[in-house]
Design an enzyme around this catalytic site. Sequence first.
Site, mmCIF file in Angstrom:
data_model
loop_
_atom_site.group_PDB
_atom_site.id
_atom_site.type_symbol
_atom_site.label_atom_id
_atom_site.label_comp_id
_atom_site.label_asym_id
_atom_site.label_seq_id
_atom_site.Cartn_x
_atom_site.Cartn_y
_atom_site.Cartn_z
ATOM 1 N N THR A 101 43.726 30.923 31.248
ATOM 2 C CA THR A 101 45.065 30.900 30.658
ATOM 3 C C THR A 101 45.819 29.688 31.180
ATOM 4 O O THR A 101 45.881 29.462 32.388
ATOM 5 C CB THR A 101 45.815 32.204 31.021
ATOM 6 O OG1 THR A 101 45.205 33.270 30.299
ATOM 7 C CG2 THR A 101 47.295 32.128 30.676
ATOM 8 N N HIS A 154 38.128 40.610 25.958
ATOM 9 C CA HIS A 154 38.555 40.604 27.367
ATOM 10 C C HIS A 154 38.788 42.045 27.807
ATOM 11 O O HIS A 154 39.841 42.621 27.546
ATOM 12 C CB HIS A 154 39.838 39.792 27.499
ATOM 13 C CG HIS A 154 40.205 39.445 28.920
ATOM 14 N ND1 HIS A 154 39.517 39.938 30.011
ATOM 15 C CD2 HIS A 154 41.185 38.640 29.429
ATOM 16 C CE1 HIS A 154 40.066 39.443 31.120
ATOM 17 N NE2 HIS A 154 41.069 38.657 30.795
ATOM 18 N N ASN A 171 40.093 42.430 34.280
ATOM 19 C CA ASN A 171 41.325 41.916 34.907
ATOM 20 C C ASN A 171 42.606 42.670 34.566
ATOM 21 O O ASN A 171 43.705 42.089 34.579
ATOM 22 C CB ASN A 171 41.511 40.419 34.584
ATOM 23 C CG ASN A 171 40.341 39.588 35.086
ATOM 24 O OD1 ASN A 171 39.507 40.083 35.828
ATOM 25 N ND2 ASN A 171 40.281 38.333 34.686
ATOM 26 N N TYR A 213 43.822 44.100 31.746
ATOM 27 C CA TYR A 213 44.489 44.046 30.432
ATOM 28 C C TYR A 213 44.116 45.269 29.584
ATOM 29 O O TYR A 213 43.435 46.177 30.064
ATOM 30 C CB TYR A 213 44.192 42.703 29.750
ATOM 31 C CG TYR A 213 44.685 41.571 30.625
ATOM 32 C CD1 TYR A 213 46.061 41.386 30.830
ATOM 33 C CD2 TYR A 213 43.805 40.764 31.338
ATOM 34 C CE1 TYR A 213 46.531 40.412 31.693
ATOM 35 C CE2 TYR A 213 44.273 39.778 32.204
ATOM 36 C CZ TYR A 213 45.636 39.605 32.378
ATOM 37 O OH TYR A 213 46.110 38.652 33.241
ATOM 38 N N ARG A 249 33.836 40.585 28.337
ATOM 39 C CA ARG A 249 34.020 40.291 29.761
ATOM 40 C C ARG A 249 34.473 41.551 30.482
ATOM 41 O O ARG A 249 35.404 42.233 30.014
ATOM 42 C CB ARG A 249 35.049 39.171 29.948
ATOM 43 C CG ARG A 249 34.948 38.526 31.323
ATOM 44 C CD ARG A 249 35.724 37.227 31.451
ATOM 45 N NE ARG A 249 35.148 36.417 32.515
ATOM 46 C CZ ARG A 249 35.852 35.705 33.392
ATOM 47 N NH1 ARG A 249 37.155 35.666 33.315
ATOM 48 N NH2 ARG A 249 35.243 35.015 34.339
ATOM 49 N N ASN A 307 45.873 43.078 38.760
ATOM 50 C CA ASN A 307 46.835 43.730 37.856
ATOM 51 C C ASN A 307 46.886 45.245 38.046
ATOM 52 O O ASN A 307 46.870 46.023 37.079
ATOM 53 C CB ASN A 307 46.540 43.377 36.386
ATOM 54 C CG ASN A 307 47.102 42.015 36.005
ATOM 55 O OD1 ASN A 307 48.134 41.591 36.527
ATOM 56 N ND2 ASN A 307 46.419 41.319 35.108
HETATM 57 C C1 LIG Z 1 44.599 29.417 36.023
HETATM 58 C C2 LIG Z 1 43.651 30.562 35.743
HETATM 59 C C3 LIG Z 1 43.747 31.253 34.543
HETATM 60 C C4 LIG Z 1 42.846 32.276 34.243
HETATM 61 N N1 LIG Z 1 42.915 32.888 33.026
HETATM 62 C C5 LIG Z 1 41.973 33.783 32.661
HETATM 63 C C6 LIG Z 1 41.950 34.320 31.332
HETATM 64 O O1 LIG Z 1 42.755 33.986 30.454
HETATM 65 N N2 LIG Z 1 40.972 35.214 31.051
HETATM 66 C C7 LIG Z 1 40.040 35.612 31.975
HETATM 67 O O2 LIG Z 1 39.160 36.437 31.658
HETATM 68 N N3 LIG Z 1 40.032 35.102 33.234
HETATM 69 C C8 LIG Z 1 40.953 34.185 33.583
HETATM 70 N N4 LIG Z 1 40.903 33.608 34.838
HETATM 71 C C9 LIG Z 1 39.752 33.899 35.731
HETATM 72 C C10 LIG Z 1 38.651 32.831 35.546
HETATM 73 O O3 LIG Z 1 38.033 32.968 34.268
HETATM 74 C C11 LIG Z 1 37.540 32.935 36.611
HETATM 75 O O4 LIG Z 1 36.956 34.219 36.561
HETATM 76 C C12 LIG Z 1 38.072 32.650 38.008
HETATM 77 O O5 LIG Z 1 38.793 31.437 38.031
HETATM 78 C C13 LIG Z 1 36.948 32.569 39.058
HETATM 79 O O6 LIG Z 1 36.030 31.564 38.710
HETATM 80 P P1 LIG Z 1 36.052 30.123 39.473
HETATM 81 O O7 LIG Z 1 35.800 30.438 40.951
HETATM 82 O O8 LIG Z 1 34.896 29.356 38.864
HETATM 83 O O9 LIG Z 1 37.382 29.514 39.250
HETATM 84 C C14 LIG Z 1 41.827 32.627 35.185
HETATM 85 C C15 LIG Z 1 41.757 31.943 36.408
HETATM 86 C C16 LIG Z 1 42.632 30.916 36.691
HETATM 87 C C17 LIG Z 1 42.494 30.163 37.992
#
Ligand SMILES: Cc1cc2nc3c(=O)[nH]c(=O)nc-3n(C[C@H](O)[C@H](O)[C@H](O)COP(=O)(O)O)c2cc1C
Length: 359
Positions: free
Chosen positions: A25, A174, A177, A179, A226, A234
Amino acid sequence: MSLLFAKTMLGPLALKNRLVMAPLTRSRATGNVPNDLMARYYAQRACAGLIVTEGTSPSPNGLGYARIPGIFSLAQVAGWRNVTAAVHALGAKIFVQLMHCGRIGHPLNLPVGAHILAPSAIAATGEMYTDAEGMKPNALPEAMTEADIENTITEYAQAATNALAAGFDGIELHAANGYLLEQFLRPSSNLRTDGYGGSISGRARFVLEVAAAATAAIGADRVGIRLSPFGVFNDMPGYAAMEADYAFLAKELDAAGLVYIHLVDHSSMGAPPVPDSMKTTFRRVFKRTLILSGGYDAARAERDLAAGKCDLIAVGRPLLANPDLVTRWRFGTAMNAPDDSTFYTAGPKGYTDYPALAA
Ligand SMILES: Cc1cc2nc3c(=O)[nH]c(=O)nc-3n(C[C@H](O)[C@H](O)[C@H](O)COP(=O)(O)O)c2cc1C
């Protein structure tokens, strides 16, 4: 010999490598409509074989956060068409993540006439940022009636149809997390006494009906999901039957024929780890593609692929900050660090201005 950078298949889709851009996001969709800046951002990151977009609402009711995109209006579909065209021109595939925020949201982020909905009328702890008035407590949701449930399932199916019209290769539901879909799955947020609550077969019913409606609309080969077993984000506390509940879900999703399951593990962000036994259960029970995510670097990605733990690796923050991640990981080049102060701010700063290596 790299597995991560080798070609592979996702159902019928050819991927140029096994690296997936995790959904992120970024709150750049002013008016909830995807724009040219977003097309530029995604095109910059098309070194990944598959991009999963940021959470995108299938309904006006699901727009809990400020400036997140939707995929329910004609303008949104037109905006996304520019994004998918830019990504496809660079040889990557792209799925849209359908995120209905449910009770994680505030009416100030919703269009007039939209409602904050959830399985039960229980507010999540925590606060939500609004452009109008800053931080606000998460809203008290309305408990969904059976008519709301039916309507929301129809919205998901329409969003899936819209996704193909916008040029996407598929959708990711989704259900992680905290939602809406996870709010139905978990016993702390779902206190329903009808057929959508109670035991795990009741609590999973909404998710499975959404999956069935989406696959009826666009085909199971184009629908992934997912999940975040053991996730607490949350206001989703752990509970004793977690592993058994998600094992049930793995079996049902396999039977539903979905093209992939994408597991979240946020232990690298300080969350409880997902036990290996849980990941192994998904690997054994679910017969199609398994994506693992969370805290990966190139070496760990290669190790888990070589060990057969999964088929694809999703990466969030490293790709957010390094648009040319494949080149950097291939050659072991220094990495840009993500700047969390600009994760959700408007405009190009911290979005499209992370430097790529000189060609
Ligand atoms: C800025 C940000 C926004 C995120 N938005 C979403 C999202 O919209 N949907 C989702 O399933 N996970 C979201 N996540 C989780 C990421 O998809 C991912 O699972 C998380 O960053 C861990 O992976 P990484 O260690 O490679 O960053 C978000 C994470 C970050 C940092």
